[in-house]
Design an enzyme around this catalytic site. Structure first.
Site, PDB file in Angstrom:
ATOM      1  N   GLU A 127      34.194  -1.064 -28.825  1.00 20.77           N
ATOM      2  CA  GLU A 127      34.008  -2.224 -27.945  1.00 20.77           C
ATOM      3  C   GLU A 127      32.560  -2.266 -27.467  1.00 20.77           C
ATOM      4  OE1 GLU A 127      33.721  -5.223 -25.385  1.00 20.77           O
ATOM      5  OE2 GLU A 127      35.356  -4.977 -26.825  1.00 20.77           O
ATOM      6  N   GLN A 128      31.913  -3.447 -27.603  1.00 20.72           N
ATOM      7  CA  GLN A 128      30.504  -3.540 -27.276  1.00 20.72           C
ATOM      8  C   GLN A 128      30.222  -3.513 -25.775  1.00 20.72           C
ATOM      9  OE1 GLN A 128      28.618  -7.161 -28.493  1.00 20.72           O
ATOM     10  NE2 GLN A 128      30.302  -8.454 -27.790  1.00 20.72           N
ATOM     11  N   ARG A 171      44.954 -14.758 -19.828  1.00 21.04           N
ATOM     12  CA  ARG A 171      44.328 -13.977 -20.902  1.00 21.04           C
ATOM     13  C   ARG A 171      44.106 -12.526 -20.486  1.00 21.04           C
ATOM     14  NH1 ARG A 171      41.471 -15.070 -25.577  1.00 21.04           N
ATOM     15  NH2 ARG A 171      41.779 -17.301 -25.245  1.00 21.04           N
ATOM     16  N   TYR A 210      49.211 -25.583 -16.793  1.00 25.01           N
ATOM     17  CA  TYR A 210      50.460 -24.852 -17.010  1.00 25.01           C
ATOM     18  C   TYR A 210      50.475 -23.586 -16.145  1.00 25.01           C
ATOM     19  CZ  TYR A 210      47.440 -22.473 -20.478  1.00 25.01           C
ATOM     20  OH  TYR A 210      46.407 -21.835 -21.122  1.00 25.01           O
ATOM     21  N   ASP A 260      38.772 -14.725 -34.301  1.00 23.02           N
ATOM     22  CA  ASP A 260      37.606 -15.609 -34.257  1.00 23.02           C
ATOM     23  C   ASP A 260      36.473 -15.155 -35.158  1.00 23.02           C
ATOM     24  OD1 ASP A 260      38.845 -17.296 -32.512  1.00 23.02           O
ATOM     25  OD2 ASP A 260      37.698 -16.699 -30.743  1.00 23.02           O
TER      26      ASP A 260
END
Length: 392
Positions: free
Chosen positions: A32-33, A106, A216, A298
């Site tokens: 992980e950066q 998220r 939502y 992505d």
């Protein structure tokens, strides 16, 4: 003999990939950066295609503890607030597709994936590990970070997002993501902090000329997530997913909405913004895999949020990756990665293309808008349901 696999990127796609591969018995080095594992952003809609796969990863109970289950999807006119179409969700969609439609923050989704990864002894976590160089041969892949650390493995999975550094070693020649000319503004608020008339228990979408808004519930229904997407350009860094913004800036781009939507927007305590970028739909499996390097999420197929499937496709990729590799030995990885690419590229391309098309439909003006509204009023839920997607 299980393989040693490097996974670049500790977001949703990277964590899901690490978990799926670990469940097949492989040893994982997660790179992980950032200096710590974490996630920013807004809510995420998870269709049955995504929740079915999270269940397969053993995350059904953890997801249910943090998600909200919306009662319906309702599409309205941004100007008059009149209902154009409505599709029941909740038990109706769960029965139809064998898995629920859920909304989650998220960060909550990221946390439950991270907790599951930390429970796997075969996964090592590394931070401050931004990949700047990749070398590979027939048998091994070496990834180097900006601080001169290096890791060797039998394969490398690029899950390092829209601005992926791993991608350039797969998609050659590579080009930067394309600016779409669309901006997204997001806000969150505790439902208890806004008037009862503004609280939402389902997914509500408002369509207007060159814009649409979505609201939502998340966090068990206690919080409300609101997103407005409009055709506008960013004055900030296009790589910044968390720009400070305001209702004034939003309305400079969109103008004032109808009274009902306007009241909801004005009730939000603050706004963040980001510029939307994407890539053209995939055209072949070779854009996902090269020898011992593969892309997920992505990094491979960024898409506009007009089908609410960015996270869903990353999760699908991760599970497909685990299935393709199985418990195979290192020598089998190139062929296994090719199987993964062959299984995924057409579905991802279809979702990318449909998301682009939805953007044109959602933001339509003039006669096209009138035709869209008439079709929605006439066919209702039949236009909103996506069997090809949710059953896949």
């Amino acid at each position: 003999m299980a393989a040693h696999i490097l996974v670049a990127g500790g977001g949703i796609g990277g964590l899901a990939s690490a978990l799926a591969l670990a469940r097949q018995g492989h040893r994982i080095e997660l790179l992980e950066q950032a200096s710590a594992f974490g996630e920013i952003g807004a809510g995420v809609q998870l269709g049955p295609n995504a929740t079915r796969r999270l269940r397969a990863l053993g995350l059904e109970k953890a997801l249910a503890a943090v998600a909200a289950q919306p009662d319906a999807l309702t599409v309205r006119s941004a100007a008059g607030n009149d209902v154009l179409a409505r599709m029941p969700l909740a038990q109706a969609i769960a029965q139809r597709y064998g898995a629920p439609y859920l909304c989650v923050h998220r960060a909550d989704l990221h946390t439950l994936l991270l907790d599951a990864v930390r429970d796997q002894e075969c996964i090592a976590l590394n931070t401050d590990a931004r990949i700047v160089d990749v070398k590979f041969n027939d048998n091994v892949v070496c990834a180097s970070s900006a601080d001169a650390r290096a890791w060797e493995g039998d394969a490398l999975i690029g899950a390092d997002g829209l601005w992926s550094n791993v991608r350039q070693h797969v998609a050659t020649p590579d080009s930067p993501p394309r600016a779409t000319g669309h901006m997204a503004w997001r806000a969150m608020v505790a439902q208890s902090a806004i008037p009862a008339a503004l609280r939402r228990h389902g997914v509500e979408v408002w369509l207007g000329p060159r814009l649409h808004a979505v609201a939502y519930p998340v966090r068990g229904g206690e919080w409300l997530n609101v997103v407005v997407i409009a055709e506008a350009t960013s004055a900030g860094d296009v790589r910044d997913w968390d720009q400070a913004s305001s209702l004034v800036a939003l309305q400079q781009a969109t103008g004032r909405s109808g009274a009902a939507l306007q009241a909801l927007l004005e009730a939000m305590p603050g706004w963040r913004a980001w510029a939307l970028s994407d890539r053209a739909p995939l055209t072949g499996a070779d854009e996902l895999v090269r020898e011992r390097i593969a892309l997920v999420g992505d990094a491979a197929h960024p898409m506009l949020p007009y089908l609410a499937q960015g996270a869903g496709m990353a999760i699908e990729d991760a599970v497909a990756l685990g299935e393709a590799l199985g418990g195979g030995a290192p020598a089998e990885l190139p062929n296994a990665l090719q199987r993964y690419a062959a299984a995924r590229w057409q579905r991802n391309a279809r979702v990318q293309a449909r998301a682009q098309r939805n953007g044109q439909i959602f933001h339509a003006t003039g006669p096209v808008r009138l035709g869209r509204d008439l079709a929605m009023r006439t066919f209702g839920a039949a236009l909103l349901d996506q069997p090809w997607l949710y059953a896949g």
